[in-house]
Write an enzyme that holds these catalytic residues in place. Structure first.
Site, short mmCIF file in Angstrom:
data_model
loop_
_atom_site.label_atom_id
_atom_site.label_comp_id
_atom_site.label_asym_id
_atom_site.label_seq_id
_atom_site.Cartn_x
_atom_site.Cartn_y
_atom_site.Cartn_z
N GLU A 1 49.52 44.77 48.20
CA GLU A 1 49.21 43.37 47.91
C GLU A 1 50.31 42.41 48.35
O GLU A 1 50.24 41.22 48.06
CB GLU A 1 48.96 43.21 46.41
CG GLU A 1 50.16 43.58 45.56
CD GLU A 1 49.86 43.67 44.05
OE1 GLU A 1 48.96 42.96 43.57
OE2 GLU A 1 50.51 44.48 43.38
N LEU A 2 51.33 42.92 49.03
CA LEU A 2 52.44 42.06 49.40
C LEU A 2 52.20 41.39 50.75
O LEU A 2 51.50 41.93 51.61
CB LEU A 2 53.74 42.86 49.47
CG LEU A 2 54.12 43.61 48.19
CD1 LEU A 2 55.45 44.31 48.39
CD2 LEU A 2 54.16 42.67 47.00
N CYS A 3 52.83 40.22 50.93
CA CYS A 3 52.66 39.48 52.17
C CYS A 3 53.66 39.96 53.20
O CYS A 3 54.55 39.20 53.62
CB CYS A 3 52.82 38.00 51.89
SG CYS A 3 51.69 37.45 50.62
N THR A 4 53.55 41.22 53.55
CA THR A 4 54.37 41.79 54.62
C THR A 4 53.64 42.99 55.20
O THR A 4 53.07 43.79 54.45
CB THR A 4 55.77 42.23 54.13
OG1 THR A 4 56.32 43.16 55.07
CG2 THR A 4 55.73 42.91 52.78
N LEU B 1 57.63 39.48 45.32
CA LEU B 1 56.42 38.67 45.15
C LEU B 1 55.96 38.47 43.70
O LEU B 1 55.07 37.68 43.42
CB LEU B 1 55.23 39.18 45.98
CG LEU B 1 55.14 38.51 47.36
CD1 LEU B 1 55.97 39.26 48.38
CD2 LEU B 1 53.73 38.39 47.81
#
Ligand SMILES: *Cc1c(COP(=O)(O)O)cnc(C)c1O
Length: 390
Positions: free
Chosen positions: A325-328, A366
């Site tokens: 779910e992380l933006c990476t 996050l």
């Protein structure tokens, strides 16, 4: 649950008893607490017939050891950056042996004993110039922040024996990781015994403690696991120096099998011909898979009545990448594994997640909720105890 771990402490206890029984009576078995600090697991490992104590590396771990272990257990402390406050706290928590990693640390430790009015047993952590073991191991001799490079050992011995409050009891070597070759591991232990005996006798050290570290490997795909019977036979041939306590401190091998990581599937999507399964809790919940160069096993557990109403995203009989779910783009649990079916609302479950799971994850990145930790209460579906083929 959105993502979390379940642990079966009985599995941990069984592992500890199995390894304890395989080791010669001269061996002391510690558990490297950094691999799993969940109290029910730690207590199960340290129950009757299991590990003799813990290896810790922070004040919090030392406190946990003191709170959870039965009386008479052994606690050793390591870590490359033991600052003055930490050393005072380690002494206050009553650690039995400090593995010292530098000359400055020896001086600091001596000062900490003066401040607290105690004495402490200290072993020098050594980074050997060469570990001469046939087979798969060729470690040591590499530049590292850990321990004394071998050429500095004589000076460190002289310093440790000259400082007030310190009782130099021996050495610590942790030069192996993820080793599944029992013969090579026993040879490594033999090498350590021999090295320690020679070094102690050359420099007048009364050798009472020799910690040979951790590093017993786990087979995540079921292929060629460490053969305990071979380890037992090979270690039995060794003769430890008179009076020396020989210590093994594995983490992974003892804890890996007792934990399962589960995360809810939020979405299943296609992108330029590839299928992505997006879950709650990737590397912020379970970072270990991304650090191994092989896929960790993963099973999809169908949830037939999902919490969310409406149509479900799904994929069938295909290869998928399981992302978090992380933006990476780094947030991936497993790449390119086959699944028979997966739908939003299902769970992905990763067995063998008991070591370096919850403890090793990037919880803060996050700011999503951290994964939960619970003791397993349900009976597991059979396919979670099998070895899925990646
Ligand atoms: C991490 C660590 C261990 C445990 O290593 P495993 O590979 O999990 O067995 C043992 N000793 C020290 C000093 C460590 O840093």
């Amino acid at each position: 649950m959105v993502s979390g771990y379940v642990y079966d402490p009985e599995v941990a206890a069984a592992r500890a008893r199995e390894l304890r029984a395989a080791l010669p009576s001269w061996a002391t078995l510690l558990f490297a607490l950094k691999a799993n600090g969940f109290p029910p697991v730690v207590q199960a490992l340290a129950a009757e017939g299991g590990v003799d104590g813990l290896e810790v590396a922070s004040s919090q771990e030392a406190r946990l050891a003191r709170d959870l272990l039965p009386a008479g257990s052994v606690v050793a402390a390591a870590g490359p950056a033991k600052h003055p406050g930490l050393l005072v706290e380690l002494l206050a928590h009553g650690v039995d042996v400090v593995h010292a990693e530098s000359a400055l640390e020896l001086r600091r430790l001596s000062r900490a004993t003066q401040q607290t009015g105690t004495r402490v047993s200290v072993a020098l952590r050594v980074n050997p110039a060469r570990v001469d073991v046939a087979g798969t191991l060729a470690m040591g001799g590499r530049a590292s922040a850990f321990g004394f490079p071998e050429p500095e050992v004589p000076a460190a011995i002289a310093l440790a024996t000259s400082l007030p409050g310190l009782d130099l009891v021996g050495f610590h070597v942790h030069a192996v990781c993820g080793n599944r070759d029992a013969r090579a591991h026993a040879a490594y232990v033999g090498w350590c015994l021999d090295w320690a005996e020679r070094t102690a006798s050359a420099h007048g050290v009364d050798l009472g403690w020799l910690d040979v570290g951790g590093g017993l490997g786990v087979s995540y795909d079921g292929e060629s696991p460490l053969d305990l019977a071979v380890l037992a036979t090979e270690l039995d041939r060794l003769r430890p120096p008179q009076g020396a306590r020989v210590v093994l401190e594995p983490g992974r091998w003892l804890a890996a099998d007792c934990g399962w990581y589960a995360a809810e599937v939020v979405d299943v999507k296609q992108s330029y011909g590839e299928t992505f399964v997006v879950v709650r809790g990737g590397i912020n919940a379970f970072a270990l898979p991304g650090t191994e160069d092989f896929p960790l096993p993963l099973v999809v557990l169908p949830v037939d009545e999902p919490r969310e109403p409406g149509p479900r995203a799904e994929a069938r009989d295909t290869r998928v990448t399981v992302a978090g779910e992380l933006c990476t783009p780094e947030d991936v649990l497993v790449r390119d594994v086959h699944v028979p079916q997966v739908r939003s609302g299902d769970l992905v479950v990763m067995p063998k997640a008991g070591a370096y799971g919850w403890e090793f994850a990037l919880h803060a990145f996050l700011g999503h909720p951290p994964p939960t930790r619970d003791v397993l209460t349900a009976t597991l579906p059979a396919d979670l105890t099998l070895e899925p083929t990646p």
